[in-house]
Design a protein around this motif. Structure first.
Motif, mmCIF file in Angstrom:
data_model
loop_
_atom_site.group_PDB
_atom_site.id
_atom_site.type_symbol
_atom_site.label_atom_id
_atom_site.label_comp_id
_atom_site.label_asym_id
_atom_site.label_seq_id
_atom_site.Cartn_x
_atom_site.Cartn_y
_atom_site.Cartn_z
ATOM 1 N N GLY A 182 -7.635 -2.935 -0.326
ATOM 2 C CA GLY A 182 -8.220 -1.692 0.183
ATOM 3 C C GLY A 182 -8.188 -1.622 1.696
ATOM 4 N N ILE A 183 -8.455 -2.742 2.353
ATOM 5 C CA ILE A 183 -8.411 -2.781 3.815
ATOM 6 C C ILE A 183 -6.980 -2.542 4.301
ATOM 7 C CG2 ILE A 183 -8.678 -4.282 5.831
ATOM 8 C CD1 ILE A 183 -11.099 -5.541 4.399
ATOM 9 N N ALA A 184 -5.999 -3.169 3.645
ATOM 10 C CA ALA A 184 -4.600 -2.977 4.030
ATOM 11 C C ALA A 184 -4.176 -1.525 3.845
ATOM 12 C CB ALA A 184 -3.701 -3.908 3.216
ATOM 13 N N PRO B 83 0.783 -1.233 0.000
ATOM 14 C CA PRO B 83 0.000 0.000 0.000
ATOM 15 C C PRO B 83 0.819 1.290 0.000
ATOM 16 C CG PRO B 83 -0.144 -1.071 2.139
ATOM 17 C CD PRO B 83 0.609 -1.988 1.232
ATOM 18 N N THR B 84 2.085 1.255 0.452
ATOM 19 C CA THR B 84 2.855 2.499 0.542
ATOM 20 C C THR B 84 3.751 2.692 -0.673
ATOM 21 O OG1 THR B 84 4.569 1.372 1.806
ATOM 22 C CG2 THR B 84 2.852 2.490 3.060
ATOM 23 N N THR B 85 4.100 3.946 -0.916
ATOM 24 C CA THR B 85 5.016 4.296 -2.003
ATOM 25 C C THR B 85 6.107 5.197 -1.438
ATOM 26 O OG1 THR B 85 3.884 6.338 -2.643
ATOM 27 C CG2 THR B 85 3.078 4.287 -3.645
ATOM 28 N N ALA C 30 -3.881 0.755 -3.918
ATOM 29 C CA ALA C 30 -4.830 -0.316 -3.622
ATOM 30 C C ALA C 30 -5.402 -0.787 -4.944
ATOM 31 C CB ALA C 30 -5.949 0.180 -2.712
ATOM 32 N N GLY C 31 -5.798 -2.047 -5.011
ATOM 33 C CA GLY C 31 -6.438 -2.544 -6.224
ATOM 34 C C GLY C 31 -5.913 -3.898 -6.651
#
Length: 89
Positions: free
Chosen positions: A33-35, A6-8, A16-17
């Motif tokens: 999406g939850i993560a 999830p992070t960049t 997400a996706g």
């Protein structure tokens, strides 16, 4: 090549996706999406979700109004008429 989490490296940009971990399909997108939401909130939402705990406080999501028809709500609506003001001649 592994799927990104999830992070960049860009502050405030999250992913997400289906192209992210844990993977494609409806379940993968849901878990992704939850993560991502958990990363933003600083919570382990995946563990909370898997433990069956609610992810939001009771009452935070409004109840569905009586008489609401999801099929009707999903139908395309005609475009609204817009008033044109101050047109040049």
């Amino acid at each position: 090549m592994s799927r990104p989490g999830p992070t960049t490296h860009i502050p405030g940009l999250y992913l997400a996706g289906a192209s992210c971990r844990p993977g494609p399909a409806t379940e993968g997108v849901l878990l992704s999406g939850i993560a991502t939401a958990g990363q933003i909130l600083g919570r382990d939402l995946l563990s909370e979700f898997r433990a069956g705990r609610p992810l939001v406080p009771a009452g935070a999501i409004p109840a569905v109004p009586a008489g609401w028809a999801p099929l009707e709500a999903s139908k395309p609506r005609p475009p609204r008429e817009t008033e044109v003001v101050g047109t040049a001649d």
